[in-house]
Scaffold this motif. Structure first.
Motif, PDB file in Angstrom:
ATOM      1  N   ASN A  42      46.970 111.075 -53.526  1.00 27.46           N
ATOM      2  CA  ASN A  42      46.590 109.705 -52.966  1.00 27.46           C
ATOM      3  C   ASN A  42      46.980 108.569 -53.995  1.00 27.46           C
ATOM      4  O   ASN A  42      47.382 107.551 -53.596  1.00 27.46           O
ATOM      5  N   GLU A  43      47.060 108.793 -55.131  1.00 19.59           N
ATOM      6  CA  GLU A  43      47.306 107.822 -56.078  1.00 19.59           C
ATOM      7  C   GLU A  43      48.735 107.968 -56.528  1.00 19.59           C
ATOM      8  O   GLU A  43      49.224 106.989 -56.452  1.00 19.59           O
ATOM      9  N   ALA A  44      49.332 109.120 -56.836  1.00 18.30           N
ATOM     10  CA  ALA A  44      50.511 109.325 -57.396  1.00 18.30           C
ATOM     11  C   ALA A  44      51.817 108.977 -56.158  1.00 18.30           C
ATOM     12  O   ALA A  44      52.675 108.596 -56.592  1.00 18.30           O
ATOM     13  N   PHE A  45      51.126 109.406 -55.112  1.00 19.47           N
ATOM     14  CA  PHE A  45      52.208 109.275 -54.040  1.00 19.47           C
ATOM     15  C   PHE A  45      51.983 108.361 -52.549  1.00 19.47           C
ATOM     16  O   PHE A  45      52.170 108.344 -51.663  1.00 19.47           O
ATOM     17  N   SER A  46      51.051 107.333 -53.192  1.00 18.21           N
ATOM     18  CA  SER A  46      50.675 106.322 -52.309  1.00 18.21           C
ATOM     19  C   SER A  46      51.974 105.501 -51.973  1.00 18.21           C
ATOM     20  O   SER A  46      52.867 105.341 -52.738  1.00 18.21           O
ATOM     21  N   LEU A  47      52.117 104.808 -50.810  1.00 24.52           N
ATOM     22  CA  LEU A  47      53.321 104.064 -50.649  1.00 24.52           C
ATOM     23  C   LEU A  47      53.510 102.834 -51.561  1.00 24.52           C
ATOM     24  O   LEU A  47      54.612 102.566 -51.914  1.00 24.52           O
ATOM     25  N   LYS A  48      52.380 102.182 -51.834  1.00 21.63           N
ATOM     26  CA  LYS A  48      52.374 101.119 -52.884  1.00 21.63           C
ATOM     27  C   LYS A  48      53.062 101.622 -54.267  1.00 21.63           C
ATOM     28  O   LYS A  48      53.893 101.055 -54.638  1.00 21.63           O
ATOM     29  N   LYS A  49      52.487 102.785 -54.636  1.00 18.63           N
ATOM     30  CA  LYS A  49      53.000 103.287 -55.975  1.00 18.63           C
ATOM     31  C   LYS A  49      54.626 103.784 -55.736  1.00 18.63           C
ATOM     32  O   LYS A  49      55.468 103.420 -56.985  1.00 18.63           O
ATOM     33  N   ILE A  50      54.827 104.384 -54.691  1.00 14.60           N
ATOM     34  CA  ILE A  50      56.419 104.624 -54.559  1.00 14.60           C
ATOM     35  C   ILE A  50      57.289 103.546 -54.488  1.00 14.60           C
ATOM     36  O   ILE A  50      58.271 103.294 -55.353  1.00 14.60           O
ATOM     37  N   LYS A  51      56.782 102.633 -53.765  1.00 18.02           N
ATOM     38  CA  LYS A  51      57.494 101.422 -53.674  1.00 18.02           C
ATOM     39  C   LYS A  51      57.596 100.711 -55.027  1.00 18.02           C
ATOM     40  O   LYS A  51      58.910 100.285 -55.185  1.00 18.02           O
ATOM     41  N   GLU A  52      56.698 100.530 -55.794  1.00 15.47           N
ATOM     42  CA  GLU A  52      56.854 100.080 -57.075  1.00 15.47           C
ATOM     43  C   GLU A  52      57.772 100.857 -57.988  1.00 15.47           C
ATOM     44  O   GLU A  52      58.508 100.312 -58.740  1.00 15.47           O
ATOM     45  N   SER A  53      57.602 101.843 -57.861  1.00 12.71           N
ATOM     46  CA  SER A  53      58.590 102.790 -58.698  1.00 12.71           C
ATOM     47  C   SER A  53      59.875 102.878 -58.450  1.00 12.71           C
ATOM     48  O   SER A  53      61.083 102.650 -59.148  1.00 12.71           O
ATOM     49  N   LEU A  54      60.263 102.832 -56.977  1.00  8.66           N
ATOM     50  CA  LEU A  54      61.354 102.760 -56.522  1.00  8.66           C
ATOM     51  C   LEU A  54      62.110 101.129 -56.999  1.00  8.66           C
ATOM     52  O   LEU A  54      63.549 101.116 -56.983  1.00  8.66           O
ATOM     53  N   SER A  55      61.207 100.234 -56.957  1.00  4.60           N
ATOM     54  CA  SER A  55      61.873  98.875 -57.404  1.00  4.60           C
ATOM     55  C   SER A  55      62.063  98.813 -58.919  1.00  4.60           C
ATOM     56  O   SER A  55      62.802  97.688 -59.356  1.00  4.60           O
ATOM     57  N   ASP A  56      61.548  99.616 -59.595  1.00  2.00           N
ATOM     58  CA  ASP A  56      61.860  99.415 -61.264  1.00  2.00           C
ATOM     59  C   ASP A  56      63.198 100.050 -61.321  1.00  2.00           C
ATOM     60  O   ASP A  56      63.446 101.150 -61.235  1.00  2.00           O
ATOM     61  N   THR A  57      63.935  99.306 -61.837  1.00  2.00           N
ATOM     62  CA  THR A  57      65.498  99.576 -62.384  1.00  2.00           C
ATOM     63  C   THR A  57      65.439 100.742 -63.465  1.00  2.00           C
ATOM     64  O   THR A  57      66.588 101.155 -63.464  1.00  2.00           O
ATOM     65  N   ASN A  58      64.444 101.035 -63.969  1.00  2.00           N
ATOM     66  CA  ASN A  58      64.629 102.184 -64.801  1.00  2.00           C
ATOM     67  C   ASN A  58      64.308 103.601 -64.274  1.00  2.00           C
ATOM     68  O   ASN A  58      64.319 104.577 -64.923  1.00  2.00           O
ATOM     69  N   ASN A  59      64.109 103.358 -62.937  1.00  2.00           N
ATOM     70  CA  ASN A  59      63.831 104.719 -62.237  1.00  2.00           C
ATOM     71  C   ASN A  59      65.045 104.842 -61.064  1.00  2.00           C
ATOM     72  O   ASN A  59      65.601 104.046 -60.286  1.00  2.00           O
ATOM     73  N   LEU A  60      65.605 106.156 -61.327  1.00  2.00           N
ATOM     74  CA  LEU A  60      66.461 106.292 -60.206  1.00  2.00           C
ATOM     75  C   LEU A  60      66.004 107.772 -59.368  1.00  2.00           C
ATOM     76  O   LEU A  60      65.659 108.694 -59.881  1.00  2.00           O
ATOM     77  N   PHE A  61      66.037 107.523 -57.962  1.00  2.00           N
ATOM     78  CA  PHE A  61      65.446 108.504 -57.291  1.00  2.00           C
ATOM     79  C   PHE A  61      66.796 109.004 -56.301  1.00  2.00           C
ATOM     80  O   PHE A  61      67.705 108.503 -55.874  1.00  2.00           O
ATOM     81  N   TYR A  62      66.679 110.538 -56.048  1.00  2.00           N
ATOM     82  CA  TYR A  62      67.571 111.093 -55.168  1.00  2.00           C
ATOM     83  C   TYR A  62      66.952 111.814 -54.379  1.00  2.00           C
ATOM     84  O   TYR A  62      65.955 112.344 -54.578  1.00  2.00           O
TER      85      TYR A  62
END
Length: 174
Positions: A42-62
């Motif tokens: 619930n914490e690690a994979f919340s939409l809020k957390k994922i969106k924040e992580s996707l918005s961070d330019t130091n993170n690349l997701f594939y």
């Protein structure tokens, strides 16, 4: 047909769901208290957390797709070091997960190769990661890809800490 592409913020829902499922598939058997697993997901994979992580330019997701269905993903964290054990110019392979049903297709290796090529193109000197000490499949995968053990860290799931081995690899430029 296998397709691997860079994820964007519009992929947050897919990543959140894949994250929950793949984490539970790969680690759920090691977590005795399933409430802790639920709390972690619930914490690690919340939409809020994922969106924040996707918005961070130091993170690349594939994202990995088979026949247009999402079956896995990876996260590469740029400019991330592990204590004093890795060079300043390092990146972290934070997540590489494939749905269990698709593991026999060896998609993880294809995804890993893309991550390494990205790290090379960005001129990183080292890539590191952590793996739960009982996750033998992942440990063997990284050893096969020439990672070396450099330390350990504690990974917290709700109230319980789990020992992880830290591996690193010098990035060889061709």
């Amino acid at each position: 047909m296998i397709t691997i592409r860079t994820a964007t913020t519009s992929d947050a829902e897919i990543l959140a769901l894949l994250g929950r499922i793949t984490y539970s598939e790969s680690h759920g058997e090691y977590i005795d208290n399933k409430k802790h697993l639920l709390n972690y997901n619930n914490e690690a994979f919340s939409l809020k957390k994922i969106k924040e992580s996707l918005s961070d330019t130091n993170n690349l997701f594939y994202l990995v797709y088979i026949n247009n269905l999402p079956v896995g993903y990876a996260k590469l964290v740029l400019r991330a070091t592990f204590n004093n054990e890795t060079p300043e110019n390092s990146c972290r392979l934070e997540r590489i997960y494939i749905l269990n049903e698709f593991l026999p297709l060896k998609i993880g290796q294809q995804l890993y190769d893309i991550l390494i090529n990205k790290a090379i193109s960005l001129n990183f000197d080292c890539i590191w990661l952590s793996v739960y000490i009982k996750n033998n499949r992942a440990i063997q995968f990284y050893l096969k890809n020439n990672f070396k053990k450099i330390g350990s860290l504690q990974f917290k799931v709700d109230e319980t800490e789990y020992e992880n081995t830290v591996f690193s690899k010098k990035i060889e430029r061709i």
